[in-house]
Design an enzyme around this catalytic site. Sequence first.
Site, PDB file in Angstrom:
ATOM      1  N   TYR A   1       0.859  -1.185   0.000  1.00 39.04           N
ATOM      2  CA  TYR A   1       0.000   0.000   0.000  1.00 39.04           C
ATOM      3  C   TYR A   1       0.899   1.240   0.000  1.00 39.04           C
ATOM      4  O   TYR A   1       1.502   1.588   1.023  1.00 39.04           O
ATOM      5  CB  TYR A   1      -0.908   0.034   1.240  1.00 39.04           C
ATOM      6  CG  TYR A   1      -2.022  -1.003   1.284  1.00 39.04           C
ATOM      7  CD1 TYR A   1      -2.318  -1.818   0.201  1.00 39.04           C
ATOM      8  CD2 TYR A   1      -2.802  -1.145   2.430  1.00 39.04           C
ATOM      9  CE1 TYR A   1      -3.351  -2.756   0.264  1.00 39.04           C
ATOM     10  CE2 TYR A   1      -3.840  -2.074   2.495  1.00 39.04           C
ATOM     11  CZ  TYR A   1      -4.097  -2.880   1.407  1.00 39.04           C
ATOM     12  OH  TYR A   1      -5.115  -3.806   1.470  1.00 39.04           O
TER      13      TYR A   1
ATOM     14  N   GLY B   1     -18.050   1.817  -3.273  1.00 40.80           N
ATOM     15  CA  GLY B   1     -18.894   3.016  -3.193  1.00 40.80           C
ATOM     16  C   GLY B   1     -20.291   2.840  -3.767  1.00 40.80           C
ATOM     17  O   GLY B   1     -21.154   3.701  -3.575  1.00 40.80           O
TER      18      GLY B   1
ATOM     19  N   SER C   1     -22.958   3.235  -1.213  1.00 47.92           N
ATOM     20  CA  SER C   1     -22.942   4.453  -0.395  1.00 47.92           C
ATOM     21  C   SER C   1     -24.161   5.336  -0.682  1.00 47.92           C
ATOM     22  O   SER C   1     -24.485   6.234   0.078  1.00 47.92           O
ATOM     23  CB  SER C   1     -21.668   5.264  -0.660  1.00 47.92           C
ATOM     24  OG  SER C   1     -21.699   5.792  -1.981  1.00 47.92           O
TER      25      SER C   1
END
Length: 323
Positions: free
Chosen positions: A61, A212, A215
Amino acid sequence: MKNITKIQLGQNGPFVSKLGLGCMRMSSIWGGPTPDKSESIATIHEALDSGINFLNTGDFYGAGHNEMLIGKAIKDRRDEAFISVKFGAIFYNGQPIGMDFRPVAIKNFINYSLMRLGIETIDLYQPCRMDGSVPVEDIIGTIADMIKEGKVRYLGVSEITPDQLRKANSVYPVSALEIGYSLADRQIESDLLPTAKELGVGVVAFANTAEGLLSGTMKAPLAADDYQNHFPRFQGDNLTKNLEKVEVLKQMAEEKGYSPTQLAIAWVNQQGDHIMPLVSMSRRSRLPENIAAMDITFTPEEMNTLNTTFASGAILGGTYLQR
Ligand SMILES: NC(=O)c1ccc[n+]([C@@H]2O[C@H](COP(=O)([O-])OP(=O)(O)OC[C@H]3O[C@@H](n4cnc5c(N)ncnc54)[C@H](OP(=O)(O)O)[C@@H]3O)[C@@H](O)[C@H]2O)c1
């Protein structure tokens, strides 16, 4: 401090908060901008203050940036944090270029991770995938050796098949399976989840918002520079039809007085006492909302509505999770 429920990862594993903090998006993953570092560190501190001790990262990451960030955040709070690290993916210039699970490479990776994190032992260490290039036994055997050496406390795995999970568990007890799971991605319910339950492996479920989609804020078409455009799920008719399903979630959220994201997290949380939602939060403002999601329950009718609307396969098109 909020008393967040704790769960045991694996039969003899550690007790951790039932809500995990995903730190991935605190670094530049696909070559995009790096989020505000001080806000990321403040988010980790506030998560620890709130009783969230499970911090999730990967050595790839941000090419080590994420581990250094976490190392800085936990410098004086090591005992409060449970650090979960993935390895094996190789990125170059923000793009994945391959995997490396050779034992000699793993022994190299962990030294760098320990140094970047500024700790002596990683709490949960896991290959990010099993790509068949190295036998499962050799990968797990290498981590088992590192547990004996004291560099690792518990073994985890990520995004693997039921057979690979069984094989890994036969070499060394697996404490946790990290896996993408949400209302939109339910294919693991037929075989992987039952296998994890049978073996007594804890489930760390990420991508609860399905990039998402759940969401409730997405609109078709997406902006041209949204990374989600790469996935068939967010393209053309797929996105239009998928957003129709999300309307059901939005309406239920409104009726219950929560956000769609909260319901998406709550649904994962309600799937079992051994299943923990692992949620990306890069700003402090996300914490109260997502912590509150852990207390949401559904009536049998509400659960039925969600399970029918988002039955396995109901969401069209995949993401990188399609296995
Ligand atoms: N094992 C694997 O293969 C693998 C793969 C991917 C990720 N992971 C791990 O799992 C963690 C979570 O995965 P993910 O990031 O893919 O999925 P996610 O938790 O669903 O996060 C996706 C997005 O949701 C946003 N979000 C969080 N809370 C919200 C809220 N209350 N309202 C609206 N939006 C909200 C986050 O925004 P902000 O960032 O702006 O807060 C984030 O950009 C990662 O951090 C990583 O540690 C593992």
